[in-house]
Design an enzyme around this catalytic site. Structure first.
Site, PDB file in Angstrom:
ATOM      1  N   LYS A 148      -9.879   2.546  -2.238  1.00 37.00           N
ATOM      2  CA  LYS A 148      -9.911   1.929  -1.126  1.00 37.00           C
ATOM      3  C   LYS A 148     -11.293   2.506  -0.647  1.00 37.00           C
ATOM      4  CE  LYS A 148      -7.848   1.568   3.347  1.00 37.00           C
ATOM      5  NZ  LYS A 148      -6.325   2.164   3.945  1.00 37.00           N
ATOM      6  N   CYS A 159      -5.603  -2.975   2.671  1.00 36.35           N
ATOM      7  CA  CYS A 159      -5.285  -2.930   3.973  1.00 36.35           C
ATOM      8  C   CYS A 159      -6.564  -2.985   4.828  1.00 36.35           C
ATOM      9  CB  CYS A 159      -4.618  -1.481   4.361  1.00 36.35           C
ATOM     10  SG  CYS A 159      -3.716  -1.616   5.892  1.00 36.35           S
ATOM     11  N   GLU A 190       0.850  -1.139   0.133  1.00 36.39           N
ATOM     12  CA  GLU A 190      -0.055   0.072   0.067  1.00 36.39           C
ATOM     13  C   GLU A 190       0.899   1.140  -0.195  1.00 36.39           C
ATOM     14  OE1 GLU A 190      -3.727   1.820   2.592  1.00 36.39           O
ATOM     15  OE2 GLU A 190      -2.374   0.436   3.667  1.00 36.39           O
TER      16      GLU A 190
END
Length: 232
Positions: free
Chosen positions: A106, A140, A39
């Site tokens: 995300k 994540c 990330e």
């Protein structure tokens, strides 16, 4: 398909140094069909992206295109991006050897660090079709949300790819969640984390691949830059 887990240390807010580092690690382990980077691999996990996030057109994406073309492998990883519409995005790019680019923004932003106060969440789930495999992209904190990761009927995708900057102090949760999502969704799960330090956290690695029964297929070394290839 051979997927390389590229576990790297990331220099803070230095895209040029980080793409050089990623290039060196990729060259050290030839033969993969896909190289998966952590990330925000070009800057480190910048929850306050002003002055740090890359602008469109993004030089790190251009590097990904050139590297994919040269190696004949896809390159994927997330970038802190200041998008053309003025928003900040934690954008997970998937770049094909032929230059095609797809991305996922995300969705579940990390509220404890204030990521949600600066970044705009994506709304769309993204599945990439590559080499006869269906690859679901997440970033994540998305890993903590089973409903967001759901493989409906265990038929929508074949592998879940998670890129992360997951701190070492929460390492047990990282490993448990990777294995849990693999079992939940009846698929391979591949998680790539970073190592090293940024101004706020220490990262110990823990990049691994797990199968649908929760078995660990491959694991990178702790606390070290490492590249490992798993075949799915």
């Amino acid at each position: 398909m051979k997927i390389a887990l590229v576990q790297m240390d990331i220099a803070w807010a230095d895209p040029e140094a980080n793409t050089r580092k990623a290039q060196k690690l990729i060259q050290s382990t030839p033969g993969a069909d896909l190289y998966l980077l952590p990330e925000m691999f070009s800057t480190g996990f910048a929850t306050e992206p002003e002055g740090i996030a890359e602008q469109e057109p993004c030089q790190s994406v251009e590097w990904m295109k050139a590297t994919a073309a040269r190696t004949g492998a896809a390159i994927a990883g997330s970038i802190a991006l200041h998008a053309g519409d003025g928003s900040y995005r934690n954008r997970f790019y998937f770049v094909r050897p032929d230059g095609g680019v797809e991305y996922y923004d995300k969705h579940n932003l990390f509220t404890p660090s204030g990521e949600d106060k600066h970044f705009t969440a994506g709304e769309n789930k993204v599945i990439i079709n590559y080499m006869d495999k269906r690859l679901r992209l997440i970033v994540c904190y998305d890993l903590r949300f089973p409903s967001w990761c759901e493989n409906v009927g265990r038929k929508e995708y074949d592998a879940l790819l998670c890129v992360a900057s997951w701190p070492g102090q929460r390492r047990p949760a990282w490993e448990a969640l990777l294995h849990g999502r693999a079992v939940d969704n009846g698929c391979v799960v591949i998680g790539v984390d970073r190592v090293g330090d940024d101004p706020f956290e220490h990262y110990s690695g823990g990049s691994l691949a797990a199968d649908s029964l929760g078995n660990t297929l491959i694991r990178c070394e702790d606390e070290k830059e490492d590249v490992r290839i798993v075949t799915i």
